[in-house]
Design a protein around this motif. Structure first.
Motif, mmCIF file in Angstrom:
data_model
loop_
_atom_site.group_PDB
_atom_site.id
_atom_site.type_symbol
_atom_site.label_atom_id
_atom_site.label_comp_id
_atom_site.label_asym_id
_atom_site.label_seq_id
_atom_site.Cartn_x
_atom_site.Cartn_y
_atom_site.Cartn_z
ATOM 1 N N LYS A 1 -0.126 -40.271 30.545
ATOM 2 C CA LYS A 1 -1.384 -40.738 31.185
ATOM 3 C C LYS A 1 -1.977 -39.185 31.090
ATOM 4 N N VAL A 2 -1.282 -38.158 31.608
ATOM 5 C CA VAL A 2 -1.618 -36.862 31.460
ATOM 6 C C VAL A 2 -2.118 -36.526 30.076
ATOM 7 N N THR B 1 -5.566 -38.178 29.616
ATOM 8 C CA THR B 1 -6.540 -37.728 30.561
ATOM 9 C C THR B 1 -7.045 -36.587 29.844
ATOM 10 N N SER B 2 -6.164 -35.755 29.576
ATOM 11 C CA SER B 2 -6.626 -34.249 28.755
ATOM 12 C C SER B 2 -7.286 -34.367 27.742
ATOM 13 N N VAL C 1 -9.261 -33.111 38.152
ATOM 14 C CA VAL C 1 -8.628 -34.294 37.748
ATOM 15 C C VAL C 1 -7.004 -34.321 37.888
ATOM 16 N N PHE C 2 -6.361 -33.187 37.554
ATOM 17 C CA PHE C 2 -4.788 -33.322 37.435
ATOM 18 C C PHE C 2 -4.406 -33.199 38.836
ATOM 19 N N LEU D 1 -4.732 -36.661 40.161
ATOM 20 C CA LEU D 1 -3.415 -37.511 39.635
ATOM 21 C C LEU D 1 -2.236 -37.266 40.157
ATOM 22 N N SER E 1 -6.174 -44.449 36.945
ATOM 23 C CA SER E 1 -6.422 -44.358 35.642
ATOM 24 C C SER E 1 -6.960 -43.176 35.241
ATOM 25 N N ALA E 2 -6.937 -42.726 34.060
ATOM 26 C CA ALA E 2 -7.536 -41.529 33.516
ATOM 27 C C ALA E 2 -9.065 -41.493 33.921
#
Length: 229
Positions: free
Chosen positions: A110-111, A114-115, A143-144, A147, A154-155
């Motif tokens: 997911k990370v 997302t990135s 964002v991170f 998260l 979700s992203a």
């Protein structure tokens, strides 16, 4: 409480008291890994050390492998941000926590995803003009951290949440990070050694920014007027 930039930086320094050593160690280890690992892999792909040392262009296969490795490094980099969030919350993180993120493969994927999305969105905005790209990059800056506190998102949801929470804070975030420019030049003059201490300082300040201004929005009643500021 809407802390000023100087208050955020002072609080970041306070949270780092007694933890500078582990921060410097983490910076050194991450730098070493992200520098040494690609080189170790690139040398044989280039035909050996002598070929690698004398090459003027990196072979395509080496570029492709390095790109893949850069994606694999993303969870470690993001976990380094989370390391300082733990410090900003007056707790004691361990360097091993940064690498433990790979044990949670779903979170790691997911990370990475997302990135990639953040990068794509920022690039698309930058194609219009540089300034909109910078503004959007700042909008996505939380964002991170979001998260980490809300792994169920979700992203796209985390990106949207970052945009909402950064309304009214983008200029302060920009000025706070710009305020480190003098220290950056000093670190450069020390042949980069100064970054071993500057990186923990900047990282702790950004984690404190999130913890004091952005994360608290979880616990406050959202005022529509505030969200539009």
């Amino acid at each position: 409480m809407n802390l000023s930039i100087s208050q955020i930086k002072k609080k970041a320094i306070a949270t780092l008291k007694g933890k500078w050593g582990i921060g410097v160690a983490l910076t050194f280890i991450v730098c070493l890994i992200t520098t040494i690992v690609p080189t170790i892999i690139e040398v044989p792909l280039s035909g050996g050390f002598s070929e690698w040392f004398n090459q003027t262009e990196t072979p395509l296969i080496a570029d492709m492998v390095n790109l893949l490795i850069s994606f694999l490094f993303i969870p470690m980099t993001v976990a380094s941000y989370w390391f300082y969030l733990v410090i900003a919350r007056w707790n004691d993180p361990k360097i091993s926590d940064v690498f433990a993120v790979y044990k949670e493969w779903e979170l790691s994927l997911k990370v990475i995803g997302t990135s990639i999305l953040v990068g794509i969105f920022t690039i698309l905005w930058s194609l219009l003009l540089i300034i909109p790209g910078i503004i959007k990059g700042i909008s996505y800056s939380q964002v991170f951290f979001i998260l980490r506190d809300n792994p169920q998102l979700s992203a796209l949801e985390a990106i949207t949440e970052s945009k909402i929470r950064m309304k009214g804070y983008k200029w302060k975030y920009f000025l706070m990070n710009l305020s480190f420019i003098g220290w950056v030049f000093i670190a450069i003059f020390t042949l980069g050694i100064g970054f071993l201490w500057l990186t923990p300082y900047i990282s702790a300040a950004n984690a404190t920014f999130y913890n004091e201004l952005i994360a608290l929005q979880d616990h406050e009643e959202a005022n529509p007027a505030d969200l539009e500021s």
